[in-house]
Design a protein around this motif. Structure first.
Motif, PDB file in Angstrom:
ATOM      1  N   LEU A 260     -12.698 -24.484  18.927  1.00 49.76           N
ATOM      2  CA  LEU A 260     -11.989 -24.624  20.205  1.00 49.76           C
ATOM      3  C   LEU A 260     -11.519 -26.058  20.417  1.00 49.76           C
ATOM      4  O   LEU A 260     -10.376 -26.297  20.838  1.00 49.76           O
ATOM      5  CB  LEU A 260     -12.905 -24.190  21.350  1.00 49.76           C
ATOM      6  CG  LEU A 260     -13.112 -22.676  21.499  1.00 49.76           C
ATOM      7  CD1 LEU A 260     -14.331 -22.389  22.375  1.00 49.76           C
ATOM      8  CD2 LEU A 260     -11.862 -22.023  22.081  1.00 49.76           C
ATOM      9  N   ALA A 261     -12.370 -27.030  20.109  1.00 50.18           N
ATOM     10  CA  ALA A 261     -11.986 -28.439  20.255  1.00 50.18           C
ATOM     11  C   ALA A 261     -10.883 -28.813  19.275  1.00 50.18           C
ATOM     12  O   ALA A 261      -9.954 -29.568  19.615  1.00 50.18           O
ATOM     13  CB  ALA A 261     -13.205 -29.331  20.049  1.00 50.18           C
ATOM     14  N   ASN A 262     -10.965 -28.290  18.059  1.00 54.60           N
ATOM     15  CA  ASN A 262      -9.941 -28.546  17.044  1.00 54.60           C
ATOM     16  C   ASN A 262      -8.585 -27.998  17.484  1.00 54.60           C
ATOM     17  O   ASN A 262      -7.551 -28.670  17.363  1.00 54.60           O
ATOM     18  CB  ASN A 262     -10.386 -27.904  15.729  1.00 54.60           C
ATOM     19  CG  ASN A 262      -9.358 -28.001  14.632  1.00 54.60           C
ATOM     20  OD1 ASN A 262      -9.031 -29.091  14.168  1.00 54.60           O
ATOM     21  ND2 ASN A 262      -8.832 -26.859  14.209  1.00 54.60           N
ATOM     22  N   LEU A 263      -8.569 -26.765  17.998  1.00 53.80           N
ATOM     23  CA  LEU A 263      -7.319 -26.166  18.472  1.00 53.80           C
ATOM     24  C   LEU A 263      -6.750 -26.953  19.643  1.00 53.80           C
ATOM     25  O   LEU A 263      -5.528 -27.122  19.762  1.00 53.80           O
ATOM     26  CB  LEU A 263      -7.546 -24.708  18.859  1.00 53.80           C
ATOM     27  CG  LEU A 263      -7.985 -23.765  17.735  1.00 53.80           C
ATOM     28  CD1 LEU A 263      -8.269 -22.376  18.284  1.00 53.80           C
ATOM     29  CD2 LEU A 263      -6.950 -23.699  16.625  1.00 53.80           C
ATOM     30  N   ASP A 264      -7.641 -27.461  20.508  1.00 53.22           N
ATOM     31  CA  ASP A 264      -7.193 -28.306  21.621  1.00 53.22           C
ATOM     32  C   ASP A 264      -6.456 -29.540  21.106  1.00 53.22           C
ATOM     33  O   ASP A 264      -5.404 -29.924  21.635  1.00 53.22           O
ATOM     34  CB  ASP A 264      -8.385 -28.749  22.475  1.00 53.22           C
ATOM     35  CG  ASP A 264      -8.914 -27.647  23.388  1.00 53.22           C
ATOM     36  OD1 ASP A 264      -8.199 -26.647  23.588  1.00 53.22           O
ATOM     37  OD2 ASP A 264     -10.045 -27.801  23.882  1.00 53.22           O
ATOM     38  N   ILE A 265      -7.010 -30.180  20.083  1.00 52.85           N
ATOM     39  CA  ILE A 265      -6.385 -31.391  19.526  1.00 52.85           C
ATOM     40  C   ILE A 265      -5.033 -31.054  18.908  1.00 52.85           C
ATOM     41  O   ILE A 265      -4.040 -31.781  19.112  1.00 52.85           O
ATOM     42  CB  ILE A 265      -7.320 -32.042  18.491  1.00 52.85           C
ATOM     43  CG1 ILE A 265      -8.546 -32.635  19.182  1.00 52.85           C
ATOM     44  CG2 ILE A 265      -6.587 -33.124  17.699  1.00 52.85           C
ATOM     45  CD1 ILE A 265      -9.628 -33.115  18.232  1.00 52.85           C
TER      46      ILE A 265
ATOM     47  N   ARG B 206      -8.979 -17.083  22.699  1.00 50.90           N
ATOM     48  CA  ARG B 206      -7.973 -18.111  22.394  1.00 50.90           C
ATOM     49  C   ARG B 206      -7.136 -17.707  21.182  1.00 50.90           C
ATOM     50  O   ARG B 206      -5.902 -17.845  21.180  1.00 50.90           O
ATOM     51  CB  ARG B 206      -8.694 -19.435  22.126  1.00 50.90           C
ATOM     52  CG  ARG B 206      -7.775 -20.616  21.777  1.00 50.90           C
ATOM     53  CD  ARG B 206      -7.067 -21.143  23.006  1.00 50.90           C
ATOM     54  NE  ARG B 206      -6.337 -22.359  22.715  1.00 50.90           N
ATOM     55  CZ  ARG B 206      -6.874 -23.591  22.709  1.00 50.90           C
ATOM     56  NH1 ARG B 206      -8.167 -23.749  22.961  1.00 50.90           N
ATOM     57  NH2 ARG B 206      -6.130 -24.639  22.459  1.00 50.90           N
TER      58      ARG B 206
ATOM     59  N   GLU C  40      -3.022 -28.730  19.683  1.00 50.08           N
ATOM     60  CA  GLU C  40      -2.070 -28.458  20.763  1.00 50.08           C
ATOM     61  C   GLU C  40      -1.726 -29.733  21.523  1.00 50.08           C
ATOM     62  O   GLU C  40      -0.546 -30.052  21.749  1.00 50.08           O
ATOM     63  CB  GLU C  40      -2.659 -27.414  21.704  1.00 50.08           C
ATOM     64  CG  GLU C  40      -1.660 -26.805  22.654  1.00 50.08           C
ATOM     65  CD  GLU C  40      -2.189 -25.535  23.276  1.00 50.08           C
ATOM     66  OE1 GLU C  40      -1.428 -24.550  23.340  1.00 50.08           O
ATOM     67  OE2 GLU C  40      -3.370 -25.520  23.686  1.00 50.08           O
ATOM     68  N   ARG C  41      -2.747 -30.482  21.923  1.00 48.76           N
ATOM     69  CA  ARG C  41      -2.555 -31.681  22.755  1.00 48.76           C
ATOM     70  C   ARG C  41      -1.728 -32.745  22.043  1.00 48.76           C
ATOM     71  O   ARG C  41      -0.890 -33.421  22.675  1.00 48.76           O
ATOM     72  CB  ARG C  41      -3.920 -32.242  23.154  1.00 48.76           C
ATOM     73  CG  ARG C  41      -3.857 -33.415  24.109  1.00 48.76           C
ATOM     74  CD  ARG C  41      -5.244 -33.820  24.583  1.00 48.76           C
ATOM     75  NE  ARG C  41      -6.066 -34.383  23.525  1.00 48.76           N
ATOM     76  CZ  ARG C  41      -7.180 -33.823  23.066  1.00 48.76           C
ATOM     77  NH1 ARG C  41      -7.607 -32.667  23.547  1.00 48.76           N
ATOM     78  NH2 ARG C  41      -7.882 -34.408  22.110  1.00 48.76           N
TER      79      ARG C  41
ATOM     80  N   GLU D 138     -15.016 -17.103  23.897  1.00 50.60           N
ATOM     81  CA  GLU D 138     -13.885 -17.958  24.277  1.00 50.60           C
ATOM     82  C   GLU D 138     -12.921 -18.149  23.110  1.00 50.60           C
ATOM     83  O   GLU D 138     -11.691 -18.119  23.291  1.00 50.60           O
ATOM     84  CB  GLU D 138     -14.405 -19.309  24.757  1.00 50.60           C
ATOM     85  CG  GLU D 138     -15.159 -19.253  26.076  1.00 50.60           C
ATOM     86  CD  GLU D 138     -15.893 -20.545  26.378  1.00 50.60           C
ATOM     87  OE1 GLU D 138     -15.582 -21.574  25.739  1.00 50.60           O
ATOM     88  OE2 GLU D 138     -16.786 -20.531  27.241  1.00 50.60           O
TER      89      GLU D 138
END
Length: 455
Positions: A334-339, A99, A341-342, A95
């Motif tokens: 993945l969680a870090n990249l989500d933050i 990404r 971006e978000r 994943e």
């Protein structure tokens, strides 16, 4: 169960057992961090600090994010580790690779995982040489790098690093490495002692590059490696046309371009990658640090599809690290990249970085020891000089300026190559930015051209 040590015991035990990078054995002081939240840190004595360095330039989302801890915990319950050698993989690594490929410049659709930046640069240099070897160009072994560059502590990346201090005592270094002049317009002595426009600086550097290629022979050169913005060199920002013109020269000679984005990637410059900021597509991008914001070690090479196609022939690329594609690290990334971006941290890096630059200009610009202020996004530097006219660097005396700033105000900054540099978490507020610069001003306004600090 171990009984927690008192602060004095922690410091004594540290002195007795830990070898710290760049710290002599005679040094007594220890600052032992025990907590962090946002841009703030707390030590064992209960003192609070404002982190304006992001640790080692990597705490993009700040300290103490509980959601990251939960992600790591959940992944450890599910699968803590298995090898990614041969045909084995894991869902989180798959994943994350997809990404990263979606965020990378077009054409860099393959990913090679590492545990950090030094491993990444070792892999990239070997990858470049092996790419040419596989294609039958076995004479292409030379690596072009630059003075004032920093590419980690391995023997390949360490040899490409352009500071003699990192070679002294470790020689012989890797052969077939040639260093070029860094793109540092402020230091006119690098360019014949003449004041030059940014375009003239690029002309000088491109001519030098062409001459070096002719001297070595383009058919003998595997790659050029470079930081888009040179961090340890003092946040050196090249002229806008530098990287596009370097890319054009390398393409003409069939030389790969490796961008060392260990510091610059994942929002630090206001884009996912500095390659996008400078409008170029390298053959390999080396990343680490901000990919997890330091919550767990991880690195990733983004590899051009044309390079990967060659590496994947026959038995594949014959090197790997034990923790390639570590599932917990991948989940955290993945969680870090989500933050990032978000929470809109790319745009925030540009906005708060611009605010920080203006604060530096406003509060420090009038000081006689401040020669230049440089920045892109959340990478900033204050060049310190003994004389503004001659641009002679400020002597670095003990105690060092960052030590004084930390002890007096609790603000943590870093010195690099006669500059004070800032690389805060991308979540820094305007209030924290002002606090940082005010703390710097309180010490720098008492600093003499000799480097000594008035009481």
């Amino acid at each position: 169960m171990n009984t927690p040590l008192a602060p004095a015991q922690l410091a004594a035990t540290d002195r007795a057992h830990i070898i710290h990078p760049y710290l002599p054995g005679t040094a007594e002081e220890r600052v032992i961090m025990t907590g962090g939240s946002g841009c703030r840190l707390t030590d064992a004595e209960g003192r609070s600090y404002l982190d304006a360095t992001g640790g080692l330039w990597l705490a993009q989302i700040g300290h103490g994010r509980e959601e990251i801890a939960r992600v790591a915990y959940d992944q450890m319950k599910q699968l803590e580790y298995f090898t990614s050698f041969w045909e084995f993989s894991n869902d989180r690594a798959v994943e994350l690779a997809a990404r990263l490929a979606s965020l990378a410049p077009e054409g860099l659709g393959h990913v090679y995982f590492t545990s950090g930046g030094s491993e990444g640069n070792e892999a990239a240099i070997k990858m470049a040489r092996y790419y040419h070897h596989r294609r039958g160009d076995t004479g292409r072994t030379w690596i072009l790098a630059r003075h004032k560059a920093y590419h980690g502590i391995g023997y390949g990346g360490g040899s490409a690093t352009g500071f003699p201090v990192y070679h002294e005592g470790f020689a012989p270094m890797m052969p077939h490495v040639s260093h070029l002049t860094p793109p540092w317009p402020y230091r006119k002595e690098l360019f014949g002692g003449q004041e030059r426009t940014p375009e003239q600086v690029t002309n000088f550097l491109i001519q030098e590059l062409e001459e070096r290629i002719a001297e070595i022979g383009g058919e003998n050169i595997a790659a050029m490696i470079g930081e888009p913005i040179m961090g340890v060199g003092g946040m050196l920002v090249p002229p806008p046309d530098y990287w596009p013109r370097v890319r054009e020269v390398l393409d003409r000679h069939g030389i790969l371009l490796i961008l060392d984005e260990v510091v610059t990637a994942y929002g630090r410059v206001g884009q996912w990658f500095a390659a996008q900021y400078f409008g170029i597509t390298p053959d390999i991008i080396v990343t680490a640090k901000g990919i997890t914001s330091g919550y767990i070690p991880l690195g990733a090479l983004l590899v051009g599809d044309h390079v990967a196609e060659v590496l994947l022939r026959d038995h594949g690329f014959p090197m790997g690290y034990t923790y390639n594609g570590h599932p917990v690290a991948a989940a955290v990334a993945l969680a870090n990249l989500d933050i990032i971006e978000r929470e809109g941290l790319l745009a925030r890096a540009t906005a708060i970085g611009g605010h920080l630059h203006r604060e530096l200009e406003s509060q420090l610009g009038d000081l006689p020891i401040v020669g230049e202020i440089r920045s892109v996004g959340m990478m900033l530097a204050v060049e310190l000089v003994a004389d503004r006219k001659t641009r002679e660097p400020l002597p670095m005396l003990q105690p060092l300026l960052p030590d004084v700033i930390r002890r007096e105000s609790g603000v943590i900054v870093r010195d690099c190559a006669h500059s004070l540099v800032l690389s805060p978490p991308l979540i820094m507020t305007e209030t924290e930015a002002k606090e940082t610069v005010t703390a710097m001003r309180s010490v720098l306004e008492r600093t003499l051209p000799t480097g000594e600090i008035r009481a």
